[in-house]
Design a protein around this motif. Structure first.
Motif, mmCIF file in Angstrom:
data_model
loop_
_atom_site.group_PDB
_atom_site.id
_atom_site.type_symbol
_atom_site.label_atom_id
_atom_site.label_comp_id
_atom_site.label_asym_id
_atom_site.label_seq_id
_atom_site.Cartn_x
_atom_site.Cartn_y
_atom_site.Cartn_z
ATOM 1 N N MET A 138 0.823 -1.200 0.000
ATOM 2 C CA MET A 138 0.000 0.000 0.000
ATOM 3 C C MET A 138 0.863 1.258 0.000
ATOM 4 O O MET A 138 0.482 2.271 -0.548
ATOM 5 C CB MET A 138 -0.903 0.021 1.241
ATOM 6 N N TRP A 139 2.028 1.132 0.622
ATOM 7 C CA TRP A 139 2.942 2.259 0.645
ATOM 8 C C TRP A 139 3.304 2.672 -0.769
ATOM 9 O O TRP A 139 3.295 3.860 -1.120
ATOM 10 C CB TRP A 139 4.183 1.885 1.454
ATOM 11 N N GLU A 159 -14.936 2.201 12.404
ATOM 12 C CA GLU A 159 -13.753 1.801 13.171
ATOM 13 C C GLU A 159 -13.144 0.523 12.610
ATOM 14 O O GLU A 159 -11.917 0.399 12.482
ATOM 15 C CB GLU A 159 -14.127 1.600 14.644
ATOM 16 N N GLU A 160 -14.006 -0.425 12.247
ATOM 17 C CA GLU A 160 -13.511 -1.675 11.665
ATOM 18 C C GLU A 160 -12.681 -1.395 10.419
ATOM 19 O O GLU A 160 -11.597 -1.959 10.226
ATOM 20 C CB GLU A 160 -14.692 -2.588 11.292
ATOM 21 N N MET A 161 -13.188 -0.495 9.570
ATOM 22 C CA MET A 161 -12.492 -0.232 8.312
ATOM 23 C C MET A 161 -11.216 0.590 8.514
ATOM 24 O O MET A 161 -10.255 0.426 7.766
ATOM 25 C CB MET A 161 -13.430 0.471 7.326
ATOM 26 N N ILE A 219 -9.322 0.199 11.036
ATOM 27 C CA ILE A 219 -8.368 -0.809 11.486
ATOM 28 C C ILE A 219 -7.870 -1.616 10.283
ATOM 29 O O ILE A 219 -6.674 -1.837 10.126
ATOM 30 C CB ILE A 219 -9.011 -1.728 12.538
ATOM 31 N N ALA A 220 -8.805 -2.027 9.425
ATOM 32 C CA ALA A 220 -8.427 -2.849 8.274
ATOM 33 C C ALA A 220 -7.465 -2.115 7.351
ATOM 34 O O ALA A 220 -6.595 -2.716 6.733
ATOM 35 C CB ALA A 220 -9.670 -3.275 7.508
ATOM 36 N N SER A 221 -7.630 -0.769 7.256
ATOM 37 C CA SER A 221 -6.768 -0.010 6.350
ATOM 38 C C SER A 221 -5.506 0.464 7.067
ATOM 39 O O SER A 221 -4.569 0.912 6.432
ATOM 40 C CB SER A 221 -7.528 1.204 5.821
ATOM 41 N N GLY A 222 -5.500 0.375 8.410
ATOM 42 C CA GLY A 222 -4.341 0.815 9.172
ATOM 43 C C GLY A 222 -4.246 2.324 9.298
ATOM 44 O O GLY A 222 -3.155 2.864 9.465
ATOM 45 N N TYR A 268 -9.930 -4.386 1.867
ATOM 46 C CA TYR A 268 -10.146 -4.176 3.299
ATOM 47 C C TYR A 268 -11.252 -5.094 3.827
ATOM 48 O O TYR A 268 -11.118 -5.697 4.865
ATOM 49 C CB TYR A 268 -10.562 -2.738 3.605
ATOM 50 N N LYS A 298 -13.397 -6.402 14.599
ATOM 51 C CA LYS A 298 -12.197 -5.572 14.684
ATOM 52 C C LYS A 298 -10.967 -6.440 14.910
ATOM 53 O O LYS A 298 -9.912 -6.172 14.339
ATOM 54 C CB LYS A 298 -12.341 -4.540 15.796
ATOM 55 N N PHE A 338 -10.181 -7.850 11.520
ATOM 56 C CA PHE A 338 -9.572 -6.900 10.587
ATOM 57 C C PHE A 338 -8.170 -6.490 11.041
ATOM 58 O O PHE A 338 -7.281 -6.292 10.223
ATOM 59 C CB PHE A 338 -10.457 -5.671 10.413
ATOM 60 N N GLN A 393 -5.990 -9.284 10.075
ATOM 61 C CA GLN A 393 -5.787 -9.221 8.627
ATOM 62 C C GLN A 393 -4.705 -8.191 8.284
ATOM 63 O O GLN A 393 -3.771 -8.478 7.542
ATOM 64 C CB GLN A 393 -7.142 -8.829 8.043
ATOM 65 N N PHE A 394 -4.818 -7.011 8.883
ATOM 66 C CA PHE A 394 -3.841 -5.952 8.612
ATOM 67 C C PHE A 394 -2.463 -6.347 9.128
ATOM 68 O O PHE A 394 -1.455 -6.186 8.447
ATOM 69 C CB PHE A 394 -4.305 -4.644 9.278
ATOM 70 N N LYS A 418 4.658 -8.584 4.292
ATOM 71 C CA LYS A 418 5.488 -7.619 3.573
ATOM 72 C C LYS A 418 6.884 -7.530 4.205
ATOM 73 O O LYS A 418 7.900 -7.553 3.511
ATOM 74 C CB LYS A 418 4.795 -6.245 3.621
#
Lengths: 423, 183
Positions: free
Chosen positions: A1-2, A90-92, A94-97, A241, B129, B132, B135-136, B143
């Motif tokens: 993603m970076w 909030e879930e998303m 977290i998933a996207s960081g 995500y 949460k 996810f 997962q992250f 990576k």
């Protein structure tokens, strides 16, 4: 993603640079047209053009998101008012960081749509219309929020604002240039130049006209191409995500079914259009031309449904197979070393109850407006406006008298009662 | 003349190594951040469980074993140290919770309890949460580990002692299908 963000950044910088060159060219032409006799005039024109650009950029960077949210009529919601929406966002994040979840706003509008603003993730916000909130299942809501958070994560909100502002400056200058030609002294006014000088000036004049007409069009084409690409990117990220491309696909279908009936005036605004999940102004079923902010929704749905797994590489593959002969959405560096990511099973959800969901959304709006909600024994939910003074409330349906109202006001405290709407 | 060329080559080489090193540091920090996010969510779940058990107790009197299993699994999960052990304990906790939720299906009174519904929504979301965040985290670990193994960064990684990270795998069949557990 970076790598994705880096590639995004590089492309945006190039685009802004191209637009800046156009801008400076315009400034030069304006100076030349308005005062052909003065040698320093073109330099002065360039200076003015740069000043306009800098001014517009600064204002949009300093207070941009506030202005955008205010024009859309967005109001912030608290976690206790909309726990599910909050949890999904909030879930998303977290998933996207994302470092912190964005703030959440709702817009009271029947048009189903959502958008994201914020120049950096720490200051970002997402907004969703009540029309959309009342339509989607949890999985679909999650997908829409994932798309918006992807815009924040990829810094689209920053780059599209910058590019949009620059395009705006080019348009303003083109207008100035054309006006300058009409009211300026023109080539004939140039004294003592002789025939040759006249001819040279006429040629420059002609070039300037063509430039003034073409530059804004060119700028818009660049801007829209960029915008469409970012939409595909955000779709791909949302699928990744959520690990569930179907969520976004069905959400997009629901939205486009409504957009087909035509937008209501309220949320539709030209400046905001590229920020929304689907363009609120676009006519339905039209192919994406050079001047659309978003790719056609059917096309986005087709790509999402063509994904064999939830990774970005799978999106790229699906994109290439639905767009034969076009180059893909991603830079190859962003796809290096990506492994297939399994698509998850959909959440087992209770069958959708449209009426109940709409009611919940109306209640949410009332809560945001500081109304007190009072449940009556007859099943009626009484909504008490914040400026209601009488401690006793009568149920409009069964006529029962309720004493609980002052307590409710007390619990709202400074929030509810202090902000009296005296108007 | 030659030594100037040599110097330039040397400078370029050093800069290259520095950029590889910095890249590794960035990735390792991302892995750590991702882990702390999982940690936060797991703690949240641990905090929710006593509430849940307390609310359920009054309704499901004949299911002492199930409730005790949840409490026990929670206590173990709180104590667990390190990625692998934590993952194992969380897997057990998840299993115990799913069994409790299956049992709850037989108690309509409890299912209608407002307090219970609220805890359930929070628990479901926390469950998501955790999924996810995991997962992250695993994406970041993949990576980072790939970078640690591949040429030429592996030389820098070995030189400066960058160690590969563990994946966070939860070993319950239901959990492998979906990052989300529905009750």
């Amino acid at each position: 993603m970076w790598e994705l963000i880096q590639a995004n950044k590089r492309k945006s910088v190039v685009l802004v640079a191209v637009l800046a060159i156009i801008l400076i060219g315009m400034g030069y032409a304006i100076g030349f047209i308005i005062a052909p006799d003065v040698r320093e005039a073109p330099i002065f024109g360039v200076l003015i053009a740069t000043l306009i650009w800098v001014f517009m950029t600064t204002t949009s960077l300093v207070g941009g998101e506030k202005i955008l949210l205010a024009t859309a009529g967005a109001r912030e919601v608290a976690k206790k008012d909309a726990p599910q929406l909050y949890n999904v966002v909030e879930e998303m994040s977290i998933a996207s960081g994302l470092p912190v979840p964005p703030r959440i706003f709702i817009i009271d509008s029947p048009d189903p749509n959502a958008f994201a603003v914020g120049l950096k993730p720490e200051r970002a916000a997402v907004a969703i219309t009540t029309g959309l909130l009342g339509k989607l299942s949890r999985d679909e809501l999650q997908a829409v929020m994932a798309h918006e958070i992807a815009h924040i994560h990829n810094r689209d909100t920053l780059f599209m604002t910058l590019i949009g502002v620059t395009v705006g400056a080019v348009v303003i200058l083109a207008e100035l240039l054309l006006r300058g030609m009409i009211f300026g002294r023109g080539p004939r006014a140039r004294g003592g130049g002789g025939r040759g000088g006249d001819q040279g000036a006429a040629v420059i004049y002609l070039v300037a006209i063509v430039f003034a007409l073409l530059a804004p069009i060119l700028a818009y084409i660049l801007y829209f191409a960029c915008s469409r690409r970012r939409e595909y990117l955000a779709d791909a990220c949302a699928a990744q995500y959520t690990r569930y491309p179907e969520g976004l696909a069905s959400a997009l279908e629901k939205i486009s079914r409504h957009v087909a009936r035509g937008p209501s005036k309220k949320t539709a605004s030209k400046t905001l259009a590229p920020m929304y999940i689907v363009n609120p102004l676009a006519a339905h079923g039209r192919r994406a031309g050079l001047f659309s902010t978003h790719p056609p929704t059917e096309d986005r749905v087709r790509v999402l449904r063509g994904m064999t797994n939830a990774s970005l590489a799978a999106y790229e593959e699906a994109y290439r197979s639905t767009h034969k002969g076009e180059k893909g959405v991603f830079v190859s560096a962003a796809l290096r070393g990506i492994e297939p990511q399994e698509i998850r099973t959909p959440a087992a959800e209770e069958p959708a109850n449209q009426t109940r969901q709409w009611r919940e959304v109306r209640d949410l709006l009332h809560k945001v407006d500081q109304y007190a909600l009072l449940a009556c024994a007859c099943g009626m939910k009484i909504k008490i406006p914040p400026d209601f003074e009488d401690p006793r409330v009568h149920c409009p349906k069964c006529g029962r008298e309720h004493e609980g109202a002052p307590g409710l006001f007390a619990s709202l405290g400074a929030l509810g009662h202090a902000q009296e709407k005296n108007s | 003349m030659e030594w100037i060329i040599l110097l330039i080559v040397l400078i370029v080489l050093v800069m290259w190594i520095v950029s590889m090193y910095n890249g590794l540091v960035r990735l390792r920090n991302q892995v750590r951040n991702a882990w702390s996010q999982i940690d936060v969510q797991l703690k949240r779940r641990h905090d929710l469980i006593p509430n849940l058990v307390e609310t359920a107790k009054g309704y499901v009197k004949h299911e002492r074993e199930t409730l005790e299993a949840v409490t026990q699994a929670r206590a173990d999960a709180v104590k667990a140290q390190g990625v692998a052990e934590q993952a194992k304990a969380e897997g057990k906790l998840q299993g115990a919770l799913s069994r409790l939720m299956l049992v709850v299906e037989n108690y309509p009174d409890l299912k209608a309890n407002q307090n219970f519904l609220q805890i359930q929504e929070e628990l479901t979301s926390t469950e998501n949460k955790v999924g996810f965040a995991r997962q992250f985290y695993n994406d970041q670990v993949l990576k980072y580990n790939t970078r640690c193994e591949s040429v030429p960064t592996n030389l820098v990684a070995n030189l400066f002692g960058f160690k590969k990270s563990d994946f966070f795998e939860i070993d319950t069949p239901s959990e492998r299908e979906a990052p989300k557990v529905q009750f």
